[in-house]
Design a protein around this motif. Structure first.
Motif, PDB file in Angstrom:
ATOM      1  N   PRO A 116      70.742  26.443  72.889  1.00 14.82           N
ATOM      2  CA  PRO A 116      70.273  25.293  72.105  1.00 14.82           C
ATOM      3  C   PRO A 116      69.639  24.215  72.960  1.00 14.82           C
ATOM      4  CG  PRO A 116      72.654  25.251  72.341  1.00 14.82           C
ATOM      5  CD  PRO A 116      72.199  26.561  72.897  1.00 14.82           C
ATOM      6  N   THR A 117      69.707  24.358  74.288  1.00 17.23           N
ATOM      7  CA  THR A 117      69.025  23.392  75.141  1.00 17.23           C
ATOM      8  C   THR A 117      67.515  23.624  75.149  1.00 17.23           C
ATOM      9  OG1 THR A 117      69.470  24.825  77.041  1.00 17.23           O
ATOM     10  CG2 THR A 117      71.017  23.031  76.639  1.00 17.23           C
ATOM     11  N   LYS A 118      67.065  24.723  74.527  1.00 11.07           N
ATOM     12  CA  LYS A 118      65.636  24.977  74.307  1.00 11.07           C
ATOM     13  C   LYS A 118      65.439  25.157  72.806  1.00 11.07           C
ATOM     14  CE  LYS A 118      65.077  27.220  78.815  1.00 11.07           C
ATOM     15  NZ  LYS A 118      64.720  28.475  79.529  1.00 11.07           N
ATOM     16  N   PRO A 119      65.493  24.063  72.043  1.00 10.64           N
ATOM     17  CA  PRO A 119      65.625  24.188  70.585  1.00 10.64           C
ATOM     18  C   PRO A 119      64.326  24.438  69.834  1.00 10.64           C
ATOM     19  CG  PRO A 119      65.630  21.877  71.190  1.00 10.64           C
ATOM     20  CD  PRO A 119      65.527  22.662  72.480  1.00 10.64           C
ATOM     21  N   TRP A 120      63.181  24.418  70.517  1.00 15.08           N
ATOM     22  CA  TRP A 120      61.926  24.543  69.759  1.00 15.08           C
ATOM     23  C   TRP A 120      61.671  25.967  69.307  1.00 15.08           C
ATOM     24  CZ3 TRP A 120      60.497  20.086  68.118  1.00 15.08           C
ATOM     25  CH2 TRP A 120      60.825  18.952  68.861  1.00 15.08           C
ATOM     26  N   THR A 121      62.247  26.925  69.981  1.00 14.45           N
ATOM     27  CA  THR A 121      62.296  28.289  69.464  1.00 14.45           C
ATOM     28  C   THR A 121      63.750  28.745  69.565  1.00 14.45           C
ATOM     29  OG1 THR A 121      61.845  29.289  71.636  1.00 14.45           O
ATOM     30  CG2 THR A 121      59.945  28.845  70.200  1.00 14.45           C
ATOM     31  N   PHE A 122      64.086  29.767  68.817  1.00 16.74           N
ATOM     32  CA  PHE A 122      65.454  30.283  68.873  1.00 16.74           C
ATOM     33  C   PHE A 122      65.413  31.793  68.678  1.00 16.74           C
ATOM     34  CE2 PHE A 122      65.856  30.918  64.293  1.00 16.74           C
ATOM     35  CZ  PHE A 122      64.942  30.022  63.782  1.00 16.74           C
ATOM     36  N   ASP A 123      66.431  32.467  69.205  1.00 15.09           N
ATOM     37  CA  ASP A 123      66.457  33.928  69.203  1.00 15.09           C
ATOM     38  C   ASP A 123      67.625  34.464  68.382  1.00 15.09           C
ATOM     39  OD1 ASP A 123      64.587  33.367  71.144  1.00 15.09           O
ATOM     40  OD2 ASP A 123      65.716  34.288  72.802  1.00 15.09           O
ATOM     41  N   ILE A 124      67.386  35.590  67.729  1.00 15.79           N
ATOM     42  CA  ILE A 124      68.477  36.428  67.261  1.00 15.79           C
ATOM     43  C   ILE A 124      68.261  37.807  67.877  1.00 15.79           C
ATOM     44  CG2 ILE A 124      68.783  35.170  65.094  1.00 15.79           C
ATOM     45  CD1 ILE A 124      67.410  37.611  63.718  1.00 15.79           C
ATOM     46  N   THR A 125      69.331  38.499  68.173  1.00 14.86           N
ATOM     47  CA  THR A 125      69.236  39.836  68.758  1.00 14.86           C
ATOM     48  C   THR A 125      69.926  40.810  67.823  1.00 14.86           C
ATOM     49  OG1 THR A 125      69.250  38.883  70.977  1.00 14.86           O
ATOM     50  CG2 THR A 125      69.728  41.222  70.798  1.00 14.86           C
ATOM     51  N   VAL A 126      69.176  41.818  67.368  1.00 16.44           N
ATOM     52  CA  VAL A 126      69.645  42.716  66.316  1.00 16.44           C
ATOM     53  C   VAL A 126      69.783  44.128  66.867  1.00 16.44           C
ATOM     54  CG1 VAL A 126      69.156  43.651  64.024  1.00 16.44           C
ATOM     55  CG2 VAL A 126      68.480  41.296  64.593  1.00 16.44           C
ATOM     56  N   LYS A 127      70.974  44.699  66.693  1.00 18.95           N
ATOM     57  CA  LYS A 127      71.179  46.102  67.076  1.00 18.95           C
ATOM     58  C   LYS A 127      70.909  46.992  65.872  1.00 18.95           C
ATOM     59  CE  LYS A 127      74.428  49.360  69.097  1.00 18.95           C
ATOM     60  NZ  LYS A 127      75.733  49.548  69.772  1.00 18.95           N
ATOM     61  N   ARG A 128      70.149  48.035  66.101  1.00 18.26           N
ATOM     62  CA  ARG A 128      69.801  48.946  65.017  1.00 18.26           C
ATOM     63  C   ARG A 128      70.983  49.844  64.676  1.00 18.26           C
ATOM     64  NH1 ARG A 128      64.433  51.512  63.794  1.00 18.26           N
ATOM     65  NH2 ARG A 128      64.857  53.138  62.244  1.00 18.26           N
ATOM     66  N   ASP A 129      71.395  49.780  63.415  1.00 16.65           N
ATOM     67  CA  ASP A 129      72.444  50.665  62.902  1.00 16.65           C
ATOM     68  C   ASP A 129      71.771  51.697  62.009  1.00 16.65           C
ATOM     69  OD1 ASP A 129      74.563  51.938  61.782  1.00 16.65           O
ATOM     70  OD2 ASP A 129      75.378  50.173  60.736  1.00 16.65           O
ATOM     71  N   PRO A 130      71.682  52.947  62.461  1.00 16.63           N
ATOM     72  CA  PRO A 130      70.946  53.955  61.676  1.00 16.63           C
ATOM     73  C   PRO A 130      71.490  54.104  60.267  1.00 16.63           C
ATOM     74  CG  PRO A 130      71.467  54.780  63.877  1.00 16.63           C
ATOM     75  CD  PRO A 130      72.224  53.503  63.717  1.00 16.63           C
ATOM     76  N   ALA A 131      72.771  53.814  60.062  1.00 19.79           N
ATOM     77  CA  ALA A 131      73.365  53.959  58.728  1.00 19.79           C
ATOM     78  C   ALA A 131      73.214  52.696  57.887  1.00 19.79           C
ATOM     79  CB  ALA A 131      74.854  54.301  58.863  1.00 19.79           C
ATOM     80  N   GLY A 132      72.705  51.634  58.467  1.00 20.95           N
ATOM     81  CA  GLY A 132      72.595  50.383  57.737  1.00 20.95           C
ATOM     82  C   GLY A 132      71.291  50.291  56.961  1.00 20.95           C
ATOM     83  N   ARG A 133      71.212  49.323  56.049  1.00 21.19           N
ATOM     84  CA  ARG A 133      69.993  49.132  55.284  1.00 21.19           C
ATOM     85  C   ARG A 133      69.105  48.051  55.873  1.00 21.19           C
ATOM     86  NH1 ARG A 133      69.675  48.404  49.157  1.00 21.19           N
ATOM     87  NH2 ARG A 133      67.519  48.641  49.801  1.00 21.19           N
ATOM     88  N   VAL A 134      69.718  47.063  56.505  1.00 23.02           N
ATOM     89  CA  VAL A 134      68.939  45.900  56.929  1.00 23.02           C
ATOM     90  C   VAL A 134      68.414  46.046  58.351  1.00 23.02           C
ATOM     91  CG1 VAL A 134      69.040  43.422  57.377  1.00 23.02           C
ATOM     92  CG2 VAL A 134      70.120  44.367  55.323  1.00 23.02           C
ATOM     93  N   SER A 135      69.295  46.384  59.302  1.00 22.72           N
ATOM     94  CA  SER A 135      68.843  46.384  60.701  1.00 22.72           C
ATOM     95  C   SER A 135      67.677  47.352  60.961  1.00 22.72           C
ATOM     96  CB  SER A 135      70.019  46.674  61.637  1.00 22.72           C
ATOM     97  OG  SER A 135      70.560  47.956  61.431  1.00 22.72           O
ATOM     98  N   PRO A 136      67.652  48.573  60.374  1.00 22.40           N
ATOM     99  CA  PRO A 136      66.463  49.410  60.581  1.00 22.40           C
ATOM    100  C   PRO A 136      65.196  48.758  60.013  1.00 22.40           C
ATOM    101  CG  PRO A 136      68.301  50.733  59.813  1.00 22.40           C
ATOM    102  CD  PRO A 136      68.705  49.306  59.656  1.00 22.40           C
ATOM    103  N   TRP A 137      65.356  48.104  58.841  1.00 20.71           N
ATOM    104  CA  TRP A 137      64.194  47.419  58.250  1.00 20.71           C
ATOM    105  C   TRP A 137      63.719  46.296  59.178  1.00 20.71           C
ATOM    106  CZ3 TRP A 137      62.653  42.587  56.930  1.00 20.71           C
ATOM    107  CH2 TRP A 137      61.566  42.470  56.062  1.00 20.71           C
ATOM    108  N   VAL A 138      64.659  45.554  59.746  1.00 26.89           N
ATOM    109  CA  VAL A 138      64.290  44.458  60.652  1.00 26.89           C
ATOM    110  C   VAL A 138      63.519  45.009  61.847  1.00 26.89           C
ATOM    111  CG1 VAL A 138      65.195  42.671  62.180  1.00 26.89           C
ATOM    112  CG2 VAL A 138      66.228  43.017  59.933  1.00 26.89           C
ATOM    113  N   HIS A 139      64.028  46.090  62.436  1.00 29.14           N
ATOM    114  CA  HIS A 139      63.355  46.656  63.610  1.00 29.14           C
ATOM    115  C   HIS A 139      61.939  47.139  63.282  1.00 29.14           C
ATOM    116  CE1 HIS A 139      66.507  47.371  66.950  1.00 29.14           C
ATOM    117  NE2 HIS A 139      66.957  46.421  66.140  1.00 29.14           N
ATOM    118  N   GLU A 140      61.749  47.642  62.070  1.00 28.11           N
ATOM    119  CA  GLU A 140      60.459  48.253  61.727  1.00 28.11           C
ATOM    120  C   GLU A 140      59.470  47.266  61.103  1.00 28.11           C
ATOM    121  OE1 GLU A 140      61.654  51.364  59.149  1.00 28.11           O
ATOM    122  OE2 GLU A 140      62.840  52.403  60.703  1.00 28.11           O
ATOM    123  N   ASN A 141      59.963  46.151  60.547  1.00 28.08           N
ATOM    124  CA  ASN A 141      59.070  45.300  59.763  1.00 28.08           C
ATOM    125  C   ASN A 141      58.907  43.873  60.272  1.00 28.08           C
ATOM    126  OD1 ASN A 141      58.402  46.934  57.115  1.00 28.08           O
ATOM    127  ND2 ASN A 141      60.583  47.274  57.567  1.00 28.08           N
TER     128      ASN A 141
END
Length: 489
Positions: A116-141
């Motif tokens: 948060p000491t660099k607040p003008w951009t921010f990161d999320i880090t997502v691990k792909r779960d092949p059985a999940g519905r959201v994380s594969p979509w996030v990685h691909e889209n």
């Protein structure tokens, strides 16, 4: 024709700067602490801008960074141009349009992995779960230009805004490294004394996310030590890290003074259950343990849903407040230009709630000798007689105030008589008891202290988790006493 040359005699003087002891903050202090601690212009400005409370906003992805371990880091910025203020360890709730335009989006919460000491951009880090519905979509889209609806920041799992004795043990397994990474990046970016040990469990040697940056930080920042363990997998011959699941022997190896540290742990439920057992076995008190579950039982899931729902409710209130106060805020700007000037009285500048500059303690990073009596007490098997801590004798403390109830502050060594309707934080401040506090509305959790005995009535707004309450913690800013109390402050 050649110009005649002249010779100039050059003399040199060596100037030796006088030796000065390094001046730095003893402990860690987040850069926003003094703004939030003020009751003057900065605090009102912060509320008007609303960066310190959960908000609903749109954010645009500006970069995607591949990580090892099947993860991608997505860098975002708010579309309204405002910084995203959050505390290291918190998360955002994001609506992903997985079902297409017009379809019902799917909400997921992801820890913020940036500082948060660099607040003008921010990161999320997502691990792909092949059985999940959201994380594969996030990685691909999701890529540069993708705009998503977000709510945040959310969560009570974060570093304190100020810590005079910043000694941390950061434990992570798998993708649980993401909030830990935010904490470590934040500490690395701040001045001040700290002593940080990171123990990171992974499945395969090449599966440790952020390992290059972790190695760099550990190399250049003497306050940080990083250890890796391969869990229960077999290790290759060239593996130089640890092997095996978390154990008391492993804790003793990486942090023999674990019972003197604040512990932050994140990972799957089974891992955190082991963490809880191992920490208890080496004498770490429940009040020093902070956990974030990446998976859990129904109770944990409901608790997180309630946390997000409360953040959404608060965000709506903040939005209305900003809309109502925007005109007044901009009208007040000329006087707010001096908001970072210190206040003065007859004796000079006034200190805010921040830490004063002091000479650094050169021995701070060195683990001190363990008091044999304390060690024996911490590691002794719990018996029926020792299961419940006995309240200390406070009869010798000085007593001030008037009222029908007695608050005893054991670290300060004072008894304060109060009336039942008085907020405990206000009483403590008037009596000279030092308790850090920012929002003073039960939201940020910065005033959290431990209740050793007595009963309270607390009306918080999400600044404390149920498991922390079970461990004896409470927020004095939004609490009143129902009985006589003994408080660890």
């Amino acid at each position: 024709m050649t110009e005649p040359t002249t010779t100039t005699e050059i003399t040199t003087t060596t100037i030796t700067a006088p030796h000065q002891e390094p001046q730095r903050i003893r402990g860690l202090e987040m850069p926003w602490n003094r703004v939030l601690g003020s009751t003057e212009g900065p605090a009102s400005a912060a509320r008007a801008l609303g960066p310190w409370h959960p908000q609903e906003f749109l954010a645009e992805c500006v970069e995607v960074v591949p990580e090892v371990g099947g993860m991608l880091t997505f860098v975002f910025r708010r579309l309204d141009g405002a910084p995203l203020a959050f505390r290291p360890g918190q998360y955002v709730n994001i609506a992903f349009p997985v079902n297409g335009e017009g379809g019902e989006p799917m909400d997921r919460s992801y820890s913020l992995s940036s500082s948060p000491t660099k607040p003008w951009t921010f990161d999320i880090t997502v691990k792909r779960d092949p059985a999940g519905r959201v994380s594969p979509w996030v990685h691909e889209n999701v890529g540069p230009g993708t705009v998503l609806e977000m709510l945040g920041p959310v969560g009570a799992f974060h570093l304190p805004d100020v810590d005079r004795r910043a000694r941390y043990l950061l434990l992570a397994a798998g993708s649980g490294i993401t909030p830990i990474m935010s904490m470590l990046r934040t500490i690395h970016s701040l001045p001040g004394q700290a002593d940080v040990v990171v123990l990171y469990h992974g499945a395969v040697p090449g599966g440790f996310a952020f390992h290059q940056e972790l190695g760099y930080i550990a190399t250049v920042d003497s306050r940080v030590t990083v250890h890796y363990s391969l869990g229960d997998r077999s290790a290759p011959e060239d593996w130089e890290g640890l092997t095996g699941r978390l154990s008391t022997a492993m804790l003793d190896e990486v942090a023999p003074d674990a019972n003197g540290r604040q512990v932050y742990a994140c990972g799957p439920e089974g891992y955190l259950n082991s963490v809880s057992e191992m920490l208890a076995a080496v004498g770490v008190d429940d009040t020093s343990i902070h956990m974030e579950f990446f998976s859990g039982d129904r109770e944990t899931t409901l608790e997180y849903r309630a946390e997000v729902a409360l953040a959404e409710e608060l965000a709506e209130g903040i939005a209305e407040e900003i809309a109502d106060s925007a005109e007044d805020y901009y009208d007040s700007q000329p006087s707010a230009l001096g908001m970072y000037e210190p206040a003065y009285d007859d004796e000079g500048p006034l200190e805010a709630t921040g830490l004063p500059l002091e000479a650094a303690d050169p021995d701070f990073a060195e683990p001190g000798p363990v008091d044999s009596e304390v060690q024996a007490a911490d590691t002794a098997p719990e018996t029926e007689e020792t299961a419940e801590p006995s309240a200390p004798d406070v009869s010798a403390f000085d007593t001030v105030g008037t009222g029908t109830l007695t608050l005893s502050f054991v670290r300060t060594g004072i008894n304060v008589l109060i009336n039942p309707e008085e907020k405990i934080l206000g009483v403590a401040k008037q009596a000279g008891v030092r308790i850090g506090a920012n929002c003073q509305e039960g939201m940020c959790g910065s005033c959290k202290v431990v209740k050793l005995s007595g009963d309270i009535e607390m009306n918080h707004q999400g600044g404390i988790r149920s498991r922390e309450i079970e461990a004896g913690k409470f927020l004095p800013c939004c609490s009143t006493a129902l009985t006589d109390m003994v408080i660890d402050a």
